[in-house]
Scaffold this motif. Structure first.
Motif, mmCIF file in Angstrom:
data_model
loop_
_atom_site.group_PDB
_atom_site.id
_atom_site.type_symbol
_atom_site.label_atom_id
_atom_site.label_comp_id
_atom_site.label_asym_id
_atom_site.label_seq_id
_atom_site.Cartn_x
_atom_site.Cartn_y
_atom_site.Cartn_z
ATOM 1 N N ILE A 124 -50.194 26.889 2.864
ATOM 2 C CA ILE A 124 -50.428 27.046 4.298
ATOM 3 C C ILE A 124 -49.830 28.383 4.741
ATOM 4 O O ILE A 124 -48.629 28.487 4.982
ATOM 5 N N PRO A 125 -50.639 29.434 4.845
ATOM 6 C CA PRO A 125 -50.133 30.732 5.286
ATOM 7 C C PRO A 125 -50.078 30.801 6.815
ATOM 8 O O PRO A 125 -50.437 29.855 7.512
ATOM 9 N N ILE A 126 -49.660 31.948 7.318
ATOM 10 C CA ILE A 126 -49.662 32.173 8.761
ATOM 11 C C ILE A 126 -51.096 32.178 9.277
ATOM 12 O O ILE A 126 -51.394 31.632 10.329
ATOM 13 N N THR A 127 -51.986 32.806 8.532
ATOM 14 C CA THR A 127 -53.415 32.763 8.812
ATOM 15 C C THR A 127 -54.141 33.102 7.520
ATOM 16 O O THR A 127 -53.516 33.503 6.531
ATOM 17 N N THR A 128 -55.453 32.946 7.511
ATOM 18 C CA THR A 128 -56.237 33.249 6.314
ATOM 19 C C THR A 128 -57.188 34.417 6.595
ATOM 20 O O THR A 128 -57.326 34.865 7.733
ATOM 21 N N GLY A 129 -57.833 34.887 5.546
ATOM 22 C CA GLY A 129 -58.815 35.955 5.711
ATOM 23 C C GLY A 129 -58.212 37.332 5.866
ATOM 24 O O GLY A 129 -58.887 38.257 6.333
ATOM 25 N N VAL A 130 -56.941 37.507 5.481
ATOM 26 C CA VAL A 130 -56.292 38.818 5.544
ATOM 27 C C VAL A 130 -55.709 39.132 4.168
ATOM 28 O O VAL A 130 -55.294 38.231 3.433
ATOM 29 N N PRO A 131 -55.677 40.400 3.778
ATOM 30 C CA PRO A 131 -55.190 40.763 2.438
ATOM 31 C C PRO A 131 -53.782 40.252 2.144
ATOM 32 O O PRO A 131 -53.487 39.885 1.009
ATOM 33 N N LEU A 132 -52.918 40.250 3.150
ATOM 34 C CA LEU A 132 -51.528 39.860 2.952
ATOM 35 C C LEU A 132 -51.414 38.485 2.321
ATOM 36 O O LEU A 132 -50.677 38.279 1.353
ATOM 37 N N TRP A 133 -52.157 37.511 2.861
ATOM 38 C CA TRP A 133 -52.026 36.134 2.381
ATOM 39 C C TRP A 133 -53.127 35.731 1.421
ATOM 40 O O TRP A 133 -52.945 34.808 0.618
ATOM 41 N N ASP A 134 -54.272 36.411 1.439
ATOM 42 C CA ASP A 134 -55.291 36.140 0.424
ATOM 43 C C ASP A 134 -54.767 36.517 -0.964
ATOM 44 O O ASP A 134 -55.101 35.879 -1.969
ATOM 45 N N ALA A 135 -53.925 37.552 -1.029
ATOM 46 C CA ALA A 135 -53.316 37.922 -2.303
ATOM 47 C C ALA A 135 -52.342 36.845 -2.774
ATOM 48 O O ALA A 135 -52.254 36.548 -3.971
ATOM 49 N N ALA A 136 -51.614 36.250 -1.833
ATOM 50 C CA ALA A 136 -50.718 35.143 -2.197
ATOM 51 C C ALA A 136 -51.518 33.968 -2.749
ATOM 52 O O ALA A 136 -51.093 33.296 -3.704
ATOM 53 N N HIS A 137 -52.682 33.717 -2.165
ATOM 54 C CA HIS A 137 -53.562 32.665 -2.666
ATOM 55 C C HIS A 137 -53.994 32.959 -4.100
ATOM 56 O O HIS A 137 -53.950 32.073 -4.976
ATOM 57 N N ALA A 138 -54.409 34.199 -4.357
ATOM 58 C CA ALA A 138 -54.838 34.577 -5.704
ATOM 59 C C ALA A 138 -53.709 34.365 -6.712
ATOM 60 O O ALA A 138 -53.932 33.853 -7.812
ATOM 61 N N GLY A 139 -52.492 34.753 -6.337
ATOM 62 C CA GLY A 139 -51.359 34.545 -7.233
ATOM 63 C C GLY A 139 -51.031 33.079 -7.431
ATOM 64 O O GLY A 139 -50.701 32.641 -8.541
#
Length: 324
Positions: A34-49
């Motif tokens: 559960i990130p702060i929001t989705t669809g942004v490089p900052l947290w999409d990269a966390a998803h990939a990892g």
């Protein structure tokens, strides 16, 4: 046939049925992120990892966050639903640390493995872990970059300070401490709190550029304020040299054109992978390491095209698609 014999047969059949049902009940197969929001490089990269890290113990990742990065109630609802759902663990990037502390405490008390990214909630349990970016070091990196860009002399303004986030305060403290120590000829002439509203951030940037003293550089402490500083620069009525050092990898492309000088980026791909691996340890019943601090990465024109930026911050396939 006696009633007692019939009862025994019924009892045996019921027990066998319960055993079959219990055997069919599957262990949780996913971690929820559960990130702060989705669809942004900052947290999409966390998803990939996280996908890579979760695969190490045979788990998948359910990635779901609020549509807006100021939707605290939405994040609280997502966390509560995840806590009640059939997940192996939760990775959370809290919008507001204080508001998420009690929900995380309740979920952890029930035994659910939880990893918190970006903020320390002060909860100390064997099934709670923290992965933090070294924000004070990030502030120092920003100060050193500003010092080099201004050759040790000039005026700088700070925008995007969030008093509700310890990470933002650490960035600001690290920046000012390093600037005062190493570059006494550079003065901080303005400080502004920030928001997630781009129009407001652009207005704040324009106000700072309208100060009586000429501002030679803007330091933007968040992704939104970095965008605000960038658009304020583009919309200057009387364009003049202006350096921008921002935080969080939401806006990298203007580094190629020189419109932004540098971004202090979180290594969110690496953090996401380690966070999922920590959940795997919790699932195995192992104590989760209490806290891990990861060094940020300074992205400049000199390294933005390199493998480290693509590998550390972004999923390479996503990165290549964006460049086309």
């Amino acid at each position: 046939m006696s009633s007692s014999a019939g009862f025994r047969r019924w009892l045996m059949a019921s027990l066998m049925l319960l055993a079959v049902v219990a055997g069919c009940r599957r262990a949780p197969k996913q971690i929820t992120l559960i990130p702060i929001t989705t669809g942004v490089p900052l947290w999409d990269a966390a998803h990939a990892g996280a996908v890579v890290g979760a695969a190490s113990c045979g788990l998948g990742v359910h990635y779901n966050g609020p549509a807006r990065d100021d939707d605290l109630q939405g994040q609280l609802t997502l966390f509560d639903n995840s806590r009640r759902g059939e997940y192996a663990g939760i990775i959370l990037v809290p919008i507001q640390a204080q508001a998420l502390r009690n929900p995380v405490q309740r979920a952890a008390s029930a035994g659910l493995p939880i990893v918190v990214i970006g903020e320390d909630l002060g909860i100390r349990r064997s099934n709670v872990a923290y992965f933090l970016s070294d924000e004070r070091l990030g502030g120092q990196m920003a100060a050193d970059e500003i010092g080099a860009l201004l050759h040790g002399k000039g005026a700088v303004a700070i925008m995007g300070l969030d008093l509700n986030r310890s990470s933002s305060l650490e960035r600001e403290r690290g920046f000012e401490a390093e600037l005062s120590k190493s570059f006494p000829g550079i003065q901080v002439v303005g400080r502004r709190s920030g928001s997630v509203n781009l129009a407001q951030e652009q207005q704040i940037g324009q106000e700072l550029l309208s100060l009586p003293v000429q501002v030679d550089a803007l330091v933007a402490l968040s992704a939104a304020s970095t965008r605000g500083a960038y658009f304020a620069k583009l919309n200057q009525a009387d364009p003049r040299p202006l350096h921008i050092v921002g935080f969080d990898q939401d806006l990298l492309m203007p580094i190629n054109t020189g419109e932004i000088d540098a971004i202090v980026a979180m290594r969110t791909r690496q953090i996401g992978k380690m966070a999922a691996e920590a959940i795997c340890a919790g699932v195995r019943g192992e104590p989760m390491k209490a806290g891990t601090v990861v060094q940020p990465l300074l992205v400049t024109a000199a390294n933005i095209g390199g493998a480290e930026v693509a590998d550390e911050l972004l999923d390479r396939a996503w990165w290549d698609e964006r460049k086309e």
